[in-house]
Design an enzyme around this catalytic site. Sequence first.
Site, PDB file in Angstrom:
ATOM      1  N   ARG A  79       0.803  -1.223   0.000  1.00  0.00           N
ATOM      2  CA  ARG A  79       0.000   0.000   0.000  1.00  0.00           C
ATOM      3  C   ARG A  79       0.836   1.274   0.000  1.00  0.00           C
ATOM      4  NH1 ARG A  79      -3.656  -1.859   4.645  1.00  0.00           N
ATOM      5  NH2 ARG A  79      -2.531  -3.819   4.541  1.00  0.00           N
ATOM      6  N   GLU A 116       1.898  -7.342  12.817  1.00  0.00           N
ATOM      7  CA  GLU A 116       0.849  -7.413  13.847  1.00  0.00           C
ATOM      8  C   GLU A 116       0.154  -8.769  13.746  1.00  0.00           C
ATOM      9  OE1 GLU A 116      -2.252  -4.552  13.263  1.00  0.00           O
ATOM     10  OE2 GLU A 116      -3.003  -4.738  15.295  1.00  0.00           O
TER      11      GLU A 116
HETATM   12  O1  PRP Z   1       3.936  -1.915  11.458  1.00  0.00           O
HETATM   13  P1  PRP Z   1       3.685  -3.351  11.082  1.00  0.00           P
HETATM   14  O2  PRP Z   1       3.238  -4.183  12.245  1.00  0.00           O
HETATM   15  O3  PRP Z   1       4.845  -3.954  10.379  1.00  0.00           O
HETATM   16  O4  PRP Z   1       2.433  -3.379  10.087  1.00  0.00           O
HETATM   17  C1  PRP Z   1       2.250  -2.459   9.067  1.00  0.00           C
HETATM   18  C2  PRP Z   1       2.267  -3.110   7.717  1.00  0.00           C
HETATM   19  O5  PRP Z   1       1.196  -4.065   7.608  1.00  0.00           O
HETATM   20  C3  PRP Z   1       0.429  -3.786   6.454  1.00  0.00           C
HETATM   21  O6  PRP Z   1       0.911  -4.423   5.324  1.00  0.00           O
HETATM   22  P2  PRP Z   1       0.760  -5.976   5.073  1.00  0.00           P
HETATM   23  O7  PRP Z   1       2.002  -6.665   5.525  1.00  0.00           O
HETATM   24  O8  PRP Z   1      -0.524  -6.439   5.642  1.00  0.00           O
HETATM   25  O9  PRP Z   1       0.802  -6.091   3.501  1.00  0.00           O
HETATM   26  P3  PRP Z   1      -0.079  -5.513   2.319  1.00  0.00           P
HETATM   27  O10 PRP Z   1       0.190  -4.013   2.243  1.00  0.00           O
HETATM   28  O11 PRP Z   1       0.490  -6.221   1.148  1.00  0.00           O
HETATM   29  O12 PRP Z   1      -1.515  -5.820   2.585  1.00  0.00           O
HETATM   30  C4  PRP Z   1       0.596  -2.298   6.265  1.00  0.00           C
HETATM   31  O13 PRP Z   1       0.291  -1.895   4.937  1.00  0.00           O
HETATM   32  C5  PRP Z   1       2.030  -2.079   6.627  1.00  0.00           C
HETATM   33  O14 PRP Z   1       2.906  -2.319   5.534  1.00  0.00           O
HETATM   34  N1  ADE Z   2      -4.873  -2.769  11.897  1.00  0.00           N
HETATM   35  C1  ADE Z   2      -4.443  -2.706  10.638  1.00  0.00           C
HETATM   36  N2  ADE Z   2      -5.217  -2.167   9.682  1.00  0.00           N
HETATM   37  C2  ADE Z   2      -4.766  -2.109   8.402  1.00  0.00           C
HETATM   38  N3  ADE Z   2      -3.552  -2.534   8.015  1.00  0.00           N
HETATM   39  C3  ADE Z   2      -2.763  -3.056   8.953  1.00  0.00           C
HETATM   40  N4  ADE Z   2      -1.504  -3.540   8.911  1.00  0.00           N
HETATM   41  C4  ADE Z   2      -1.159  -3.953  10.128  1.00  0.00           C
HETATM   42  N5  ADE Z   2      -2.141  -3.730  11.008  1.00  0.00           N
HETATM   43  C5  ADE Z   2      -3.159  -3.173  10.300  1.00  0.00           C
END
Ligand code: PRP
Ligand code: ADE
Length: 192
Positions: A79, A116
């Site tokens: 994202r 997370e």
């Molecule tokens: O601070 P953190 O605990 O590391 O979490 C944050 C990350 O988690 C989500 O991405 P995700 O890994 O879900 O991947 P995506 O963007 O491909 O959905 C979000 O877009 C961040 O990149």
């Molecule tokens: N709570 C949350 N909502 C959306 N994206 C996330 N990536 C990690 N935690 C998230």
Amino acid sequence: MTSEEVTCSPVRMSLLDKQALLRGSVREFPDFPSPGIIFRDITPVLRDPAAFSAAIDLFEAYLREKFPKIDLIAGLDSRGFLFGPSLAQRFGIGFVLIRKKGKLPGPTESVSYSLEYGKAEIEIQTDAVDPGQKVVIIDDLLATGGTMSAACQLLQRRQADILACLVLIELKSLKGAEKLKPHPVHTLLEYD
Ligand SMILES: O=P(O)(O)OC[C@H]1O[C@H](OP(=O)(O)OP(=O)(O)O)[C@H](O)[C@@H]1O
Ligand SMILES: Nc1ncnc2[nH]cnc12
């Protein structure tokens, strides 16, 4: 025009109005993708050009005030890719990808990290950043800080000069920004 206003958006709105517009565009989904997680959904920001411009304007205003020179914006998979290129265009600079493992061709360097809700590994092409380049990292959301911290490690291995970490959303209770010290974190919207 006051310093509270920026010129880039077609409509002149204060930074606070832009922040309010953005906040109104983020939805929450309890128990996604697993029980106990409140998922903050930024897809409505992308559907609304005014909200999307507000996000880019707010990031731009911060960077222009803080940093006289930026060489590159690095976006986090996936994202961060939605916002980084538009921001890079505002500054006339390049955008580079930090991707989940196995997606980038050629020589890469990788780092594993905890999320997370799971574990992952990210990587960067070794020629994406030159030593000493001034880089801003961008993602949609900071939760535990694991992803952003891994990105900082990757960029530091490439000897980049990390200016700041930008996120639309910070989940304050998870204290991700503490993990990133001494790198500054700039957040558009905070949630508990
Ligand atoms: O601070 P953190 O605990 O590391 O979490 C944050 C990350 O988690 C989500 O991405 P995700 O890994 O879900 O991947 P995506 O963007 O491909 O959905 C979000 O877009 C961040 O990149
Ligand atoms: N709570 C949350 N909502 C959306 N994206 C996330 N990536 C990690 N935690 C998230």
